[in-house]
Design an enzyme around this catalytic site. Structure first.
Site, PDB file in Angstrom:
ATOM      1  N   ASP A  72       0.830  -1.193   0.000  1.00 54.79           N
ATOM      2  CA  ASP A  72       0.000   0.000   0.000  1.00 54.79           C
ATOM      3  C   ASP A  72       0.870   1.251   0.000  1.00 54.79           C
ATOM      4  O   ASP A  72       1.859   1.330   0.727  1.00 54.79           O
ATOM      5  CB  ASP A  72      -0.909  -0.015   1.233  1.00 54.79           C
ATOM      6  CG  ASP A  72      -1.965   1.065   1.187  1.00 54.79           C
ATOM      7  OD1 ASP A  72      -2.264   1.579   0.094  1.00 54.79           O
ATOM      8  OD2 ASP A  72      -2.506   1.395   2.261  1.00 54.79           O
ATOM      9  N   CYS A 110      -7.989  -1.914  -4.992  1.00 50.87           N
ATOM     10  CA  CYS A 110      -7.109  -2.094  -3.847  1.00 50.87           C
ATOM     11  C   CYS A 110      -8.030  -1.960  -2.633  1.00 50.87           C
ATOM     12  O   CYS A 110      -9.238  -2.136  -2.770  1.00 50.87           O
ATOM     13  CB  CYS A 110      -5.960  -1.075  -3.867  1.00 50.87           C
ATOM     14  SG  CYS A 110      -6.448   0.634  -4.170  1.00 50.87           S
TER      15      CYS A 110
END
Length: 169
Positions: A72, A110
């Site tokens: 991330d 995501c």
């Protein structure tokens, strides 16, 4: 079964490319996301985060799922960029007229749909000939808050892999 509230999907289109960016479904709300991605004629879903749902219901509807997680907040590694561009080329550039006529799209997510997924979409747009800042602005116009400063810096310095108006040679 009551429908779970989801963050709306974001559709990013350029030329005959069509991407659907969304946040990560879970098993409890996947059916709601499924309605949305079927509406947008998604034929592939790319997960760039850890798995949060079973893929059976997608695969039963002919949607191929690709698991390409990366950290991330980071830009994608080269290996994922190559796989992504290959998928984009095979989906949209193999037969441009058929892809456009069919309205096919690639879904990508995501966790929040603000970092990793939009960065890969931006890379596809850059490969299609769009200026990096225009690509980011296009995505942010449809997905507010997308792409952090580190990812923006990566995109500004990203070098196209192709010399032509397509993804990869």
């Amino acid at each position: 079964m009551a429908q779970s509230v989801i963050t709306p999907v974001s559709v990013v289109q350029h030329a005959h490319y069509k991407f659907v960016i969304f946040d990560a479904p879970n098993d409890a709300n996947l059916h709601v996301y499924l309605q949305e991605i079927l509406k947008e004629k998604v034929c592939h879903v790319v997960r760039v985060c850890d798995s949060t749902y079973e893929t059976d219901s997608l695969q039963e509807r002919g949607i191929e799922v690709h698991d390409w997680p990366f950290p991330d907040g980071d830009p994608p590694p080269d290996s994922i960029i190559v796989r992504w561009l290959t998928l984009v080329k095979n989906t949209f550039d193999a037969d441009k007229k058929a892809a456009a006529a069919a309205g096919r799209s690639i879904g990508i997510h995501c966790v929040a749909g603000l970092g990793r997924a939009p960065v890969l979409v931006a890379i596809a747009l850059i490969e299609k000939g769009m200026d990096p800042l225009d690509a980011v602005q296009t995505i942010r116009g449809r997905r507010r808050g997308a792409i952090n400063a580190k990812q923006l810096s990566f995109l500004e310095s990203y070098k196209r892999k192709s010399k032509k108006d397509c993804c990869i040679q």
